[in-house]
Design an enzyme around this catalytic site. Sequence first.
Site, short mmCIF file in Angstrom:
data_model
loop_
_atom_site.label_atom_id
_atom_site.label_comp_id
_atom_site.label_asym_id
_atom_site.label_seq_id
_atom_site.Cartn_x
_atom_site.Cartn_y
_atom_site.Cartn_z
N TRP A 74 0.90 -1.16 0.00
CA TRP A 74 0.00 0.00 0.00
C TRP A 74 0.93 1.20 0.00
O TRP A 74 1.62 1.47 0.99
CB TRP A 74 -0.87 -0.02 1.26
CG TRP A 74 -1.89 1.07 1.32
CD1 TRP A 74 -3.14 1.05 0.76
CD2 TRP A 74 -1.78 2.34 1.98
NE1 TRP A 74 -3.80 2.23 1.03
CE2 TRP A 74 -2.99 3.04 1.77
CE3 TRP A 74 -0.78 2.96 2.72
CZ2 TRP A 74 -3.22 4.31 2.28
CZ3 TRP A 74 -1.00 4.23 3.24
CH2 TRP A 74 -2.21 4.89 3.02
N GLU A 483 -22.06 5.99 9.84
CA GLU A 483 -21.40 4.75 9.43
C GLU A 483 -21.92 4.29 8.06
O GLU A 483 -21.15 3.83 7.22
CB GLU A 483 -21.62 3.67 10.50
CG GLU A 483 -21.11 2.29 10.17
CD GLU A 483 -19.60 2.21 9.89
OE1 GLU A 483 -18.87 3.18 10.12
OE2 GLU A 483 -19.19 1.15 9.38
#
Length: 610
Positions: A74, A483
């Site tokens: 990453w 969320e």
Amino acid sequence: MCGIIGYVGDRPCRDILFRGLRKLEYRGYDSAGISVIDDGRFSLLHSVGNLDNLEAILDQLGGDGTMGIAHTRWATHGRPSTENAHPHTDCSGRFAIVLNGIVENYLSLRAELQEEGHTFTSETDAEVVAHLIERAYQGSLQKAVVEAYRLMEGHFTFCAIAVDEPDTIVGIRKETPLVVGVSEGENFLASAIPAFLAETRSVIFPDDGDVVVVRRDGVFIADLDGNPVERPVEGVDWDDEAAEKAGYETFMLKEIHEQPTALADTLTERIGPDGSVALEGLGLDAETIEGLGRIVIVACGTSYHAGLIGKHALERWARLPVEVEVASEFRYRDPVIGPDCLCIAISQSGETADTLAAMRLARQAGARVLAVSNIVGSQATREADGVLFTRAGLEIGVAATKTFISQVLAMLLLGLYLGEKRGHLSRDQVRTYTQELRRVPAMLSDYLEDGAADRVEEVACRYSSASYFMCLGRNIGLPVALEGALKLKEISYVPTEAYAAGEMKHGPIALLEEGSPVLVVATDSRVYDKLISNVQEVRARGARVIAIASEGNESLAEMADEIIYVPRSDEMFAPLFAIVPLQLFAYHVARCRGEKVDQPRNLAKTVTVE
Ligand code: M6R
């Protein structure tokens, strides 16, 4: 962030390493590489993009080497490219390393090494490690690793191999994960357990600064001065199937459907026969609980949203003032914390750099620290005074689902527990709540089995071409809306904002136009009537209301353009149900748009960089 695996044993390891990388792909997937020692020299392979690209060329790597390291990246320093993919080697080609994390002083180290004549082939911070080892090596890889480590600043884990020591991998960590898999005649090093779970469940969790020397016939751990260090071998009870999709099209969908089990497991043995909440390992005795003056919750992302729900539970039941802080902000403030403060650090991975820093800051300021985590042996659990484990099992999907619901449950349990201990809830009141909580896993399971997912899919696909979503909620429904919005952003890439429904009229309402889809968390609650006024405000602007409502709410069905029911429950438990259709909504919007939900762009499962 980045996945590392190393293997040393008797078996040809190329495929073992690749399978390990597959299990770590959730940690990063912009490039990958493998290095195997074969016939006294490195055989190296790099590719850009996800692991399919590496797999396509895997045969180019000699298949006989029985020791090697591999990495899935990453990107932090340097774009995704074959040059920047790990493993990195030194000038002489005798050393190879893989690294997870960040070497903060790499520029000065690199300049120094270049001045000494070292040639760099990548833009990464990690490559300095190979050259530092090359410079320090005098016949002992262990010593050279220590010398490199002493010069490096930042937070990182790296593993190194040397052609002259074809039976040894040396690994070391500083504030980022490293685990050792122990087996008969072969051993593993990795950044997470799933990498070797198919091979062994015996694990060692080294500490920062432990120099881990892994050979085929054993694992030796020393401190930086070479003195032996004892670390126990622990058994993990995850099974390897958890790291497979088990017939689901993605890990995320599988994990959404595992939520009833995650809840049931998180509840196990936490409700006593008398209906009380039993939580062990919190590190809070009766006197400490009595003397608590306030609570600060620190967390990031989804865990932060679980913290916001925890605030409702702790304030309502334990009558303690609670602040919930984004860890990356909290850590750079000068917060007022004292010994009467309990800091709750919520982190499913237990490795999030910002959350770790925030809990350390709180601790230095005198607070007791309680970690809420899903990973046994993770850094947060090791540093905290007490731990409340969620038991969601392994979560691979980058978008958190079952770990979130388990965190919410853990915070509800904690609220009830402290509420009774502090004398604000009677045993009867707690029992009434826990009786209902016991039923939640089965209710959620029935809900998912009764076709709820199909209904959500149908609605989601109708709105999947939207260019913007708004999510609204009030009270304990607000964190659910937040969320849900995060899930939409993460995996569908559709700009989505969440607001307190009552706040909308102070600005965000200007965004609404004819047909704008607005998701509203409208389960039964003390503020339901207020929320309905906000729904009317949305409708009056011509926007389309997609309501998440408690089963049987027919009047809302007449007002909303779409209604998605969830089981009716006490308002404090509504988040455990209401979040599920929002997760599924985000999932199906993403799928309809052709996105890869398990590997959303730019994200990684565990964020070990600040
Ligand atoms: O492991 P943690 O719970 O500390 O992770 C915190 C966030 O990085 C995480 O929740 C992130 O927001 C997820 N991608 C959410 O889906």
